[in-house]
Design a protein around this motif. Structure first.
Motif, PDB file in Angstrom:
ATOM      1  N   ASN A   1       5.351 -33.909 -17.911  1.00  0.00           N
ATOM      2  CA  ASN A   1       6.845 -33.741 -18.854  1.00  0.00           C
ATOM      3  C   ASN A   1       7.954 -33.881 -17.478  1.00  0.00           C
ATOM      4  O   ASN A   1       8.821 -34.519 -17.803  1.00  0.00           O
ATOM      5  N   ARG A   2       7.641 -33.474 -16.359  1.00  0.00           N
ATOM      6  CA  ARG A   2       8.672 -33.706 -15.401  1.00  0.00           C
ATOM      7  C   ARG A   2       8.062 -34.710 -14.286  1.00  0.00           C
ATOM      8  O   ARG A   2       6.985 -34.355 -13.688  1.00  0.00           O
TER       9      ARG A   2
ATOM     10  N   SER B   1      13.275 -31.320 -22.791  1.00  0.00           N
ATOM     11  CA  SER B   1      12.585 -30.996 -24.303  1.00  0.00           C
ATOM     12  C   SER B   1      11.377 -32.065 -24.312  1.00  0.00           C
ATOM     13  O   SER B   1      10.741 -31.759 -25.393  1.00  0.00           O
ATOM     14  N   GLY B   2      11.222 -33.050 -23.453  1.00  0.00           N
ATOM     15  CA  GLY B   2       9.973 -33.846 -23.785  1.00  0.00           C
ATOM     16  C   GLY B   2       9.890 -34.576 -22.167  1.00  0.00           C
ATOM     17  O   GLY B   2      10.536 -34.047 -21.380  1.00  0.00           O
ATOM     18  N   GLN B   3       9.078 -35.588 -22.485  1.00  0.00           N
ATOM     19  CA  GLN B   3       8.934 -36.293 -20.974  1.00  0.00           C
ATOM     20  C   GLN B   3      10.178 -36.753 -20.504  1.00  0.00           C
ATOM     21  O   GLN B   3      11.040 -37.475 -21.051  1.00  0.00           O
ATOM     22  N   THR B   4      10.334 -36.467 -19.090  1.00  0.00           N
ATOM     23  CA  THR B   4      11.428 -37.044 -18.618  1.00  0.00           C
ATOM     24  C   THR B   4      11.269 -37.364 -17.091  1.00  0.00           C
ATOM     25  O   THR B   4      10.584 -36.852 -16.493  1.00  0.00           O
TER      26      THR B   4
ATOM     27  N   PRO C   1       6.598 -28.955 -22.684  1.00  0.00           N
ATOM     28  CA  PRO C   1       7.249 -28.630 -21.296  1.00  0.00           C
ATOM     29  C   PRO C   1       7.533 -27.257 -21.011  1.00  0.00           C
ATOM     30  O   PRO C   1       7.916 -26.277 -21.825  1.00  0.00           O
TER      31      PRO C   1
ATOM     32  N   GLY D   1       0.724 -37.592 -19.997  1.00  0.00           N
ATOM     33  CA  GLY D   1       1.574 -36.564 -20.649  1.00  0.00           C
ATOM     34  C   GLY D   1       2.089 -35.621 -19.679  1.00  0.00           C
ATOM     35  O   GLY D   1       2.522 -34.498 -20.213  1.00  0.00           O
TER      36      GLY D   1
ATOM     37  N   ARG E   1      -0.853 -33.930 -25.579  1.00  0.00           N
ATOM     38  CA  ARG E   1       0.658 -33.667 -24.999  1.00  0.00           C
ATOM     39  C   ARG E   1       0.600 -32.145 -24.933  1.00  0.00           C
ATOM     40  O   ARG E   1       0.164 -31.584 -25.745  1.00  0.00           O
TER      41      ARG E   1
END
Lengths: 65, 348, 428
Positions: free
Chosen positions: A17-18, A59-62, B217, A15, B214
């Protein structure tokens, strides 16, 4: 937070994100087969990528390839 | 000696009233009340319901922290050996109240709890790890059927007896993994499973694949040239000699180490404590795991605001998610207090 | 390829004048064994001990366990590419000293080595409390690099196993097992109505104490390839790792790969075992992608209906396993995975580091984090103090009375991911 790691799939599964893909498990921010200067250049590039990720809205996992 | 039990129920099962009485504040009554009567019969001589704590569903859920404290202190006075919650069937707020009381009893009083709920009650997912929750029907029509296994499990737990499988005992699996020796070796079980899968027959996996949380971000850093950046790593980078003796696998702790005076990591000042990868390259030059050298240069050149004066490290080798979560919570708290803007987390 | 495995049942081991098998007893010339084992300039000393089931003995740190075997007929010798020429093995006849094992110990190389208790609660978790063990304490010369140290001790163990195996060369076996897989078109034709099964055989390949060898080549350098199942029975795959002691595939377990044995058990009855694909678990993402792609392609190319995948290690190798599972299932081929778990000491955490919803058939070989208390033993062979630093141990694991409190991770073979043991974990 930016996660610098080699096994991106795990980072995606758990999980982060960056995510910045790294070199290899035993030396994520280095490469022993390069000369000292080249290895440091490689490390700097990865850090620059990580800093860039921190400055980018997501905005989400990148994954920052 | 008779086992002392305290029972937790809501206002409805105590006979106080329905939704209009849901703001009823916690109260304690001596002996068994409502469904407690059925438990009393099931226990016979072996156990006694010494008190019943009653709380309204709305009051509990709207004042969770205070309500839990009140309920627990009422229970404590009766020196129970075990607590029974519900059964709550499919009543959501009642289920959550039962679960929250159960979790706190286990953590604060250190005694076992048996609850009862319908599997879809939201209280199940929230609290099944803390308490044994016997599977019940949707409505109170299933009271009889719920009481028998709840009472049986309660007696077993109070006596400290070994429990059977969730199916045998009737409780909802808590997701706690427990070792046991099977009748056949793993390879043979795998062949059997494959044959069933190939034939389209039913089989049961021995481990359902994991699901992870989750988080949203964080916002982007506006001005990196002013940002204070911290280094955190699960690759085991530690000062030479591993002063905190962080384990090579299954870490139970993390370390916090000063970066003051350090511009570069080398075999003289640092090493890896990680037992899950070939350590030779990290030990030659730990900047390969924790990039102190480059970040220092960037700090001096003004490319970043500053490098936080401590780095945090643990070993991510066979380390449980629960431990990792605890480390992260503690580290994040300290970083917040120290005014750190961003973290570079490196993993091996 | 057809291999006859002749098992000579060993009921006891003793030191003797000459190394030979007489009426089920393996007699060992101690000096000669020490000499063969130590035949390397980089070895400073070799000590030989015997450890039998039920004795109050602890061996620590254990590096590898090897079964004494010898080729009687057919090409090549045992452990090709390492101590024999690189002939293709797996055909003809091989004799086994069944019940005996070579156990190597000595100064610790890294964090990963483990222990064997011959009695007590720990003995239940390791298969090697049930074998007659010839224990070799091998210490290298001073100043040896870690990688060299690992290699030197690994080869010494193989030489010892071959030396002992030779004692069985002209002994009539107690029973003979025959294993055969034919060239693909013939094998498919032999049982046309049975589902075709391939075994996907993962080898850890990540550097020091994390390597495996295939015909002598470091398996991180291979691309996945097809093998006959009988090749491993002659030592085509050798362990150079102790990824953690509990989930290391010991050389002994490669020689006796339980998945291969149990697939042969149903071969021709319920399934058609057409062969194995070996693959590696490397340290870069590109390697992981390449190896899993090629394995999936090979499995499809062979026409498999179903596969069993066994992992070695944990953590990042979970990703290799998950990729294999996903990519093979995508091709419509059914998979079953064998893995162990790292669910935390309380069993409450997620057991794997990676996940795929296609992994709906998993065999668990137990939670390696579970704590065990191992009572003191009368005799300790090796270096007990390493209990505090090996993977699964922690500062203070070794108590003053000699007992050890640690995770079962420290026990050799405790949660073996080829499914060699009975251990499993269940949700409670």
């Amino acid at each position: 937070m930016v996660h610098v790691c080699t096994i991106v799939p795990i980072s995606l599964t758990v999980g982060a994100n960056r995510i910045v893909p790294a070199v290899a498990i035993p030396h994520p921010l280095g490469n022993p087969s390069l000369g000292r200067d080249d290895e440091k250049k490689l490390r700097r590039k990865l850090i620059e990528k990580a800093l860039n990720a921190l400055q980018t809205e997501v905005s989400g996992q990148t994954v920052f390839e | 000696m008779t086992i002392r039990i305290v029972h937790f129920i809501n206002q409805f099962f105590a006979g106080i009233g329905g939704e209009e009485k849901a703001d009823h504040r916690p109260e304690v009554r001596e002996g068994a009340v409502g469904p407690g009567i059925a438990f009393k019969e099931a226990f016979g001589e072996e156990a006694e319901i010494v008190a019943t704590v009653v709380c309204g569903d709305s009051y509990f859920n709207e004042n969770m922290a205070a309500a839990v404290d009140e309920v627990i202190s009422m229970m404590e006075n009766y020196r129970p050996d075990l607590v029974i919650c519900g059964p709550a069937f499919n009543a959501g707020r009642y289920g959550i109240a039962c679960g929250a009381v159960a979790e706190t009893v286990v953590n604060r009083l250190g005694i076992p709890v048996v609850a009862g709920m319908y599997p879809e009650n939201p209280g199940v997912d929230m609290y099944k790890k803390s308490a044994y929750i016997i599977e019940t029907s949707k409505t109170a029509a299933g009271m009889r059927k719920a009481v028998t296994p709840m009472a049986r499990l309660a007696l077993k737990l109070a006596r400290g007896e070994e429990l059977g499988s969730p199916e045998e005992e009737g409780y909802i699996p808590r997701g706690i993994r427990k070792n046991q020796f099977a009748a056949e070796r793993g390879s043979k079980r795998a062949v059997e499973m494959l044959l069933k899968k190939l034939e389209g027959e039913e089989y049961t996996t021995e481990y359902p694949m994991p699901v992870f949380d989750r988080v949203a971000p964080a916002a982007a850093i506006k001005d990196i040239k002013k940002a204070k950046i911290a280094l955190v790593s699960s690759g085991g980078p530690v000062p030479k000699g591993n002063p905190d003796r962080i384990e090579s696998s299954s870490a139970t702790k993390f370390g916090k180490y000063s970066l003051q005076w350090l511009d570069d990591l080398n075999p003289g000042n640092s090493e890896t404590a990680h037992g899950g990868y070939d350590p030779v390259y990290a030990n030659e030059d730990l900047d390969r795991v924790l990039p102190v050298d480059v970040l220092r240069e960037m700090e001096k050149a003004g490319e970043i605001g500053s490098l936080h004066e401590y780095w945090y490290a643990t070993v991510g080798n066979g380390t449980s998610v629960a431990n990792a979560r605890r480390f992260a919570t503690e580290i994040a708290k300290e970083l917040n207090v120290a005014g750190v803007d961003a973290v570079i987390l490196t993993s091996t | 390829m057809r291999l006859e495995v002749g098992n000579i049942l060993i009921k006891d081991i003793q030191f003797g004048e000459r190394t030979e098998v007489k009426k089920g007893v393996l007699f060992i010339n101690k000096d000669e064994l020490a000499q063969v084992t130590g035949a390397d300039d980089l070895i400073a000393s070799v000590e030989v001990y015997l450890a039998k089931p039920g004795e109050e003995i602890r061996i620590i740190p254990v590096k590898d366990v090897i079964e004494p075997r010898i080729k009687v007929s057919g090409k090549g010798g045992v452990f090709p590419g390492l101590i024999s020429k690189v002939d293709t093995v797996g055909e003809g006849r091989t004799h086994v000293l069944k019940g005996a094992a070579v156990v190597t110990t000595g100064k610790i190389v890294g964090f990963q080595e483990g222990l064997i208790d011959m009695t007590g609660p720990g003995a239940e978790y390791t298969p090697f409390s049930k074998t007659m063990n010839v224990v070799l304490k091998v210490d290298p010369v001073e100043g040896l690099h870690q990688h060299e140290h690992e290699r030197v001790v690994r080869l010494a163990g193989l030489r010892a196993a071959e030396y002992l195996g030779r004692a069985g060369q002209s002994v009539e076996p107690d029973h003979i097992e025959v294993y055969e897989t034919k060239p693909l078109p013939e094998q498919v034709k032999e049982y046309p109505d049975l589902p075709k099964v391939v075994y996907v055989y993962m080898l850890i390949t990540q550097g020091l104490l994390h390597d495996s060898f295939f015909y002598g080549v470091d398996a991180k350098q291979i691309v996945p390839t097809f093998i006959y199942p009988t090749e491993v029975m002659d030592g085509a795959v050798v362990s150079g790792n102790c990824v953690s002691a509990c989930d290391k595939n010991l050389t002994y377990i490669h020689q006796n790969n339980p998945v291969i044995q149990d697939l042969y058990e149903r071969h021709g009855k319920d399934l058609n075992f057409i062969g194995c694909v070996i693959t590696n678990e490397n340290v870069t993402l590109a390697d992981k992608e390449r190896s899993s792609n090629m394995t999936a392609k090979l499995v499809e190319f062979l026409g498999a209906d179903g596969v069993i995948i066994t992992e070695e290690g944990f953590g990042n190798p979970d990703t290799d396993m998950v990729m294999l599972c996903y990519k093979i299932e995508e091709k419509g081929i059914k998979t079953v995975l064998i893995t162990n778990e790292y669910a935390g000491r309380d069993g409450a955490s997620q057991s794997l580091a990676d996940s795929t919803e296609k992994g709906d058939a998993v065999v668990s070989t137990g939670n390696s984090n579970e704590i065990i208390k191992l009572p003191p033993m009368k005799t300790v062979i090796g270096y007990p103090e390493v209990a505090d630093i090996i993977a699964g141990g922690s500062d203070g694991s070794l108590a003053e009375d000699g007992s050890i409190t640690a995770e079962i991770q420290v026990i050799i073979g405790a949660t073996n991911e080829m499914g060699y043991g009975l251990l499993t974990a269940k949700a409670r």
